[in-house]
Design a protein around this motif. Structure first.
Motif, PDB file in Angstrom:
ATOM      1  N   LEU A 197      -3.625   2.115  -4.079  1.00 57.93           N
ATOM      2  CA  LEU A 197      -3.946   0.690  -4.195  1.00 57.93           C
ATOM      3  C   LEU A 197      -5.452   0.467  -4.166  1.00 57.93           C
ATOM      4  O   LEU A 197      -5.990  -0.350  -4.921  1.00 57.93           O
ATOM      5  CB  LEU A 197      -3.269  -0.092  -3.052  1.00 57.93           C
ATOM      6  CG  LEU A 197      -3.509  -1.601  -3.013  1.00 57.93           C
ATOM      7  CD1 LEU A 197      -2.996  -2.264  -4.292  1.00 57.93           C
ATOM      8  CD2 LEU A 197      -2.840  -2.221  -1.783  1.00 57.93           C
ATOM      9  N   ARG A 213       0.840  -1.205   0.000  1.00 59.18           N
ATOM     10  CA  ARG A 213       0.000   0.000   0.000  1.00 59.18           C
ATOM     11  C   ARG A 213       0.875   1.254   0.000  1.00 59.18           C
ATOM     12  O   ARG A 213       0.600   2.215  -0.723  1.00 59.18           O
ATOM     13  CB  ARG A 213      -0.892  -0.011   1.234  1.00 59.18           C
ATOM     14  CG  ARG A 213      -1.601   1.300   1.525  1.00 59.18           C
ATOM     15  CD  ARG A 213      -2.303   1.226   2.871  1.00 59.18           C
ATOM     16  NE  ARG A 213      -3.133   2.393   3.113  1.00 59.18           N
ATOM     17  CZ  ARG A 213      -3.940   2.526   4.160  1.00 59.18           C
ATOM     18  NH1 ARG A 213      -4.012   1.566   5.057  1.00 59.18           N
ATOM     19  NH2 ARG A 213      -4.664   3.619   4.312  1.00 59.18           N
ATOM     20  N   PHE A 226       2.741   1.641  -3.510  1.00 61.05           N
ATOM     21  CA  PHE A 226       1.993   1.408  -4.755  1.00 61.05           C
ATOM     22  C   PHE A 226       2.006   2.662  -5.640  1.00 61.05           C
ATOM     23  O   PHE A 226       1.738   3.769  -5.180  1.00 61.05           O
ATOM     24  CB  PHE A 226       0.548   1.027  -4.435  1.00 61.05           C
ATOM     25  CG  PHE A 226      -0.277   0.718  -5.658  1.00 61.05           C
ATOM     26  CD1 PHE A 226      -0.270  -0.550  -6.205  1.00 61.05           C
ATOM     27  CD2 PHE A 226      -1.033   1.713  -6.283  1.00 61.05           C
ATOM     28  CE1 PHE A 226      -1.013  -0.844  -7.344  1.00 61.05           C
ATOM     29  CE2 PHE A 226      -1.773   1.433  -7.409  1.00 61.05           C
ATOM     30  CZ  PHE A 226      -1.766   0.143  -7.941  1.00 61.05           C
TER      31      PHE A 226
END
Length: 509
Positions: A448, A438, A441
């Motif tokens: 995410l 997360r 990302f």
């Protein structure tokens, strides 16, 4: 009832077996009974007698009270009350009212213990003493009863040294619910069989108690730990206070820095033969609150506290050193491949169990703002997962007896923060499903959640499954995806709790 009658009752109670004395501050009400719970769980055996001394120092007490003792029998309840007071302090009527209130309170609180002790063939002897110093009363009763142990509730910490100095038995001081500091007898020491038996029982209980995590069918099996491999935070005597000199030695004079940001510095180190992590925070209200929280948290799916040091403007927190973070494993192709769907599903359940403990089972109010993501999930050598809550945003929400409007505001705030943690858990499930971080990302400026949520809503999983795992039809992935969608769609119109989310992850809903 005269003095000799009371002594006779005391001697009779010790004849059937060995004695354990539990000393409680009777003015603290039901909260002080945690010491009795601990004693029955770890110390008391069949045919033993538990002598509970409820001390009421505020009834009839003056700095130098005159000694006008008398004793009052309370009938069939098994309670006797011993009073020492000044005739200038209370009228007989006021005294009887105070005693009556405490008698009724103790009868109500202790009723479940009579039945429980009877089933275990343990005798329960309850005594109230008004106007007495708890430490002197404990020593006086120990001289008469010759107990194996004296257990003190946490409110009597100041009496510990005096009692240990003047008795010939082991002493235990309750630190918090379920956790006690043990002090061996001067005459036998920690090498005696009784002491070792209790320590082993405490260590074993830490990993077998059903209060922590429900054993699930189909959950990943873990290799049982031997006592020598227990994490430090679960061993007798921890968590404890460390000196600055010990911290310097553990961290190699603060040379082993692994992370430094605006909130903390993290060091790795060695304590004895054990790897530990040492986190240094600036000593402010946030870090002081964090220390208060983590010192009381104890769950096998949470990275528990080993110790602390508060010196000057800094607070040091020590915890066990895990094998690594979940995020690091997901970022490494080789490590991620070893995290099968079954293992990832097990990690989801373990972290969910830790959140459930913090949200719904912690004694004094929900703990929220958990900063949950894969970088704050630690993995043990057997892929067991532990949530790291050492963030200064972590806080405890507790509703006190405030005016109604303030309580409503607090309830709203708590509900919002509980929802935020549940949404974070949904994102965490996405990390397990996709194998992506997360925090790191990056895809066309999306988060995410922005990237994965449309696929979840359309019930299309293949684009978001971790491609490094060749199996694509495991039903556990479907359960995690359904739970993630429920968490991410959780708003004020829903009443979604972590318990309900875990039921979805298990496939029960």
């Amino acid at each position: 009832m005269d003095s000799s009658s009371v002594d006779s009752i005391s001697l009779q109670s010790s004849a059937a077996g060995e004695n354990v004395i539990v000393v409680l501050d009777g003015n603290r009400g039901k909260g002080s009974l945690d010491a009795l719970d601990w004693a029955i769980k770890y110390i008391v055996g069949p045919n033993d007698t538990v002598v509970v001394l409820g001390v009421l120092p505020e009834i009839g007490k003056k700095p130098a009270p005159s000694c006008l003792p008398f004793h009052l029998g309370v009938g069939t309840s098994g309670i006797w009350i011993k009073l020492e007071f000044s005739h200038n302090e209370m009228t007989p009527s006021e005294l009887q009212q105070a005693i009556g209130r405490k008698k009724r309170e103790y009868q109500k609180f202790l009723q479940p213990y009579y039945h429980h002790c009877k089933q275990r063939e343990v005798k329960l002897d309850i005594r109230l003493a008004a106007g007495y110093e708890s430490k002197k009363l404990a020593v006086e009763e120990a001289e008469k009863l010759d107990p194996r142990w004296i257990v003190l509730d946490g409110y009597l910490k100041k009496d510990k040294e005096y009692i240990h100095k003047n008795v010939d038995c082991h002493v235990a001081l309750l630190k918090e619910k379920g956790v006690a500091t043990l002090i061996p007898s001067k005459t036998t020491g920690p090498e005696c069989e009784e002491w070792q038996t209790v320590c082993r029982k405490i260590d074993d209980q830490a990993f077998t108690d059903d209060d922590f995590v429900e054993e699930l069918p189909n959950s990943p099996k873990q290799t049982p730990l031997t006592p020598s491999s227990y994490p430090l935070s679960w061993r007798t005597g921890f968590p404890r206070a460390f000196s600055l000199g010990e911290i310097e030695e553990i961290t190699n004079d603060f040379q082993n820095v692994t992370l430094k940001d605006q909130n903390r510095i993290i060091y790795t180190g060695v304590y004895g033969e054990n790897q530990v992590i040492v986190m240094c925070f600036r000593a402010d209200d946030h870090s002081a609150s964090l220390l208060k929280i983590v010192s009381r948290v104890r769950h096998r799916n949470i990275l528990n506290l080993v110790g602390y040091c508060w010196i000057g403007g800094s607070i040091f927190l020590l915890c066990d050193c895990p094998e690594g973070s979940l995020e690091a494993c997901l970022l490494c192709d080789k490590a991620a491949t070893k995290l099968s769907w079954n293992t990832r599903w097990g990690i989801a359940l373990e972290i969910g169990a830790g959140i459930q403990y913090l949200h719904e089972e912690f004694a004094d109010g929900s703990i929220v703002n958990l900063s949950l993501c894969s970088c704050n999930v630690a993995l043990g050598g057997d892929s067991s997962a532990m949530l790291c809550i050492y963030e200064t945003t972590t806080k405890q929400m507790k509703i006190d007896n405030d005016p109604q409007d303030e309580s409503i505001c607090k309830n709203i705030d708590m509900n919002e923060q509980l929802r935020a943690d549940i949404q974070d858990y949904g994102v965490f499930l996405l990390e397990l499903i996709s194998g992506l971080s997360r925090r790191l990302f990056e895809k066309d400026g999306q988060s995410l959640v922005d990237w994965a949520l449309p696929f979840l809503e359309k019930n299309i999983l293949s684009p978001i499954l971790d491609p490094r795992l060749t199996v694509t039809s495991d039903p556990r992935v479907v359960h995690m995806a359904r739970a993630a969608l429920a968490c991410l769609n959780n708003d004020s119109s829903h009443n979604l709790t972590i318990s309900k989310v875990l039921a979805i992850v298990r496939g029960n809903q």
